[in-house]
Enzyme design. Structure first.
Site, PDB file in Angstrom:
ATOM      1  NE  ARG A 224      -4.176  -1.879   0.946  1.00  0.00           N
ATOM      2  CZ  ARG A 224      -5.069  -2.016   1.931  1.00  0.00           C
ATOM      3  NH1 ARG A 224      -5.114  -1.139   2.918  1.00  0.00           N
ATOM      4  NH2 ARG A 224      -5.926  -3.013   1.912  1.00  0.00           N
TER       5      ARG A 224
ATOM      6  CG  ASP B 158     -16.002   4.151   7.490  1.00  0.00           C
ATOM      7  OD1 ASP B 158     -16.416   3.002   7.228  1.00  0.00           O
ATOM      8  OD2 ASP B 158     -14.783   4.423   7.548  1.00  0.00           O
TER       9      ASP B 158
END
Ligand SMILES: C[S@@+](CC[C@H](N)C(=O)[O-])C[C@H]1O[C@@H](n2cnc3c(N)ncnc32)[C@H](O)[C@@H]1O
Length: 276
Positions: free
Chosen positions: A35, A144
């Site tokens: 990532r 979230d």
């Protein structure tokens, strides 16, 4: 691209645990390395992992930390994911509201809502189950931490392939076509219909922080997020959620998750569905 050293990974894991409750075990080192490599390949600012970490250490803002959270976390989701949970609500929860007094308060929380597929599924499904939904004070809270996920949830626009598996009637009733042009290509997207969007409010919330909501909630969806937390974090989180559920309220977790072995005071009614 330089490799992520053990020391750098340990530092990242410590930040992720302290800020977001994420349990980055050694098995995740390769994933984190990949990532970071992708981020660095696109970045005009950072030359190496150390350069990036140094920026976070010395002058990282809250926004920088949220970008870092997006690098580390996973937002996989879909409409009507784990359909059996919705079947349970159709059989056991929505029938209890059929003869509810006008204006009855019903609150549902989608506690790791990702791009909005989960809370909008809850809204679509509620409209399908309760034709008189407008007579209730029915609201879905969608939260979230990820900025990327929250932007998507607020826009409520999804590519055609995200709806492929949905029945034609659901697509036609609850989604509106939107054509978007990128360069000389036009792509088909669908936006969730206002009748469902109006049921959902989207807010940023770190599950590890104090929560402003008082509840009580009738149903809390906490699906496919506890897998990233360690046992103690899961236990504390579910205990706090229990405190916000009304008596008889439901906590729904991911089908691959369990509360067994946790001291949370909820009774399982079927796999992944618990009642207070
Ligand atoms: C795999 S998705 C699950 C989405 C949805 N609940 C589902 O089951 O389809 C996990 C979500 O949890 C969110 N998340 C992870 N840690 C979090 C935290 N500490 N606070 C809030 N959200 C978090 C991520 O941003 C991500 O969107």
């Amino acid at each position: 691209m330089d490799t992520l050293s053990k020391r750098q990974f340990a530092e990242i894991a410590a930040i992720a645990r302290e800020r977001w409750g994420l349990d980055l075990t050694d098995k995740k080192q390769a994933l984190v390395q990949n990532r970071l490599a992708k981020m660095l390949a696109r970045s005009q600012t950072y030359e190496s992992i150390e350069h990036y970490l140094d920026h976070l250490r010395t002058s990282g803002t809250e926004e920088d930390m949220l970008v870092f959270f997006d690098i580390l976390s996973t937002n996989t989701t879909s409409f009507f994911r784990e359909k059996e949970h919705f079947d349970h609500l159709a059989e056991h929860f929505y029938p209890t509201l059929e003869s509810a007094p006008r204006g009855k308060r019903v609150r549902i929380w989608s506690a790791a809502c990702s791009n909005g597929s989960e809370p909008y599924t809850i809204g679509i499904h509620a409209r399908e189950c309760l034709p008189d939904l407008n007579n209730l004070d029915f609201k879905i809270l969608a939260t979230d931490l990820s900025n990327k996920a929250l932007d998507a949830a607020r826009n409520a626009v999804y590519p055609e392939k995200a709806l492929d598996h949905l029945p034609r009637q659901i697509r036609a009733t609850y989604f509106e076509p939107r054509v978007m042009t990128r360069g000389d290509k036009s792509e088909s997207f669908y936006q969730v219909h206002p009748s469902v969007r109006s049921l959902v409010s989207v807010h940023q919330l770190n599950l590890m922080d104090p929560w402003p909501m008082k509840g009580p909630f009738d149903v809390i969806f906490l699906r496919n997020v506890m897998i990233y937390f360690d046992k103690q974090t899961r236990e504390q989180l579910v205990q706090r959620m229990r405190g916000l559920l009304r008596a008889g309220g439901l906590l729904i977790i991911g089908s691959a998750e369990t509360l067994s072995g946790l001291d949370v005071g909820l009774r399982m009614v079927r796999p992944a569905i618990y009642v207070k």
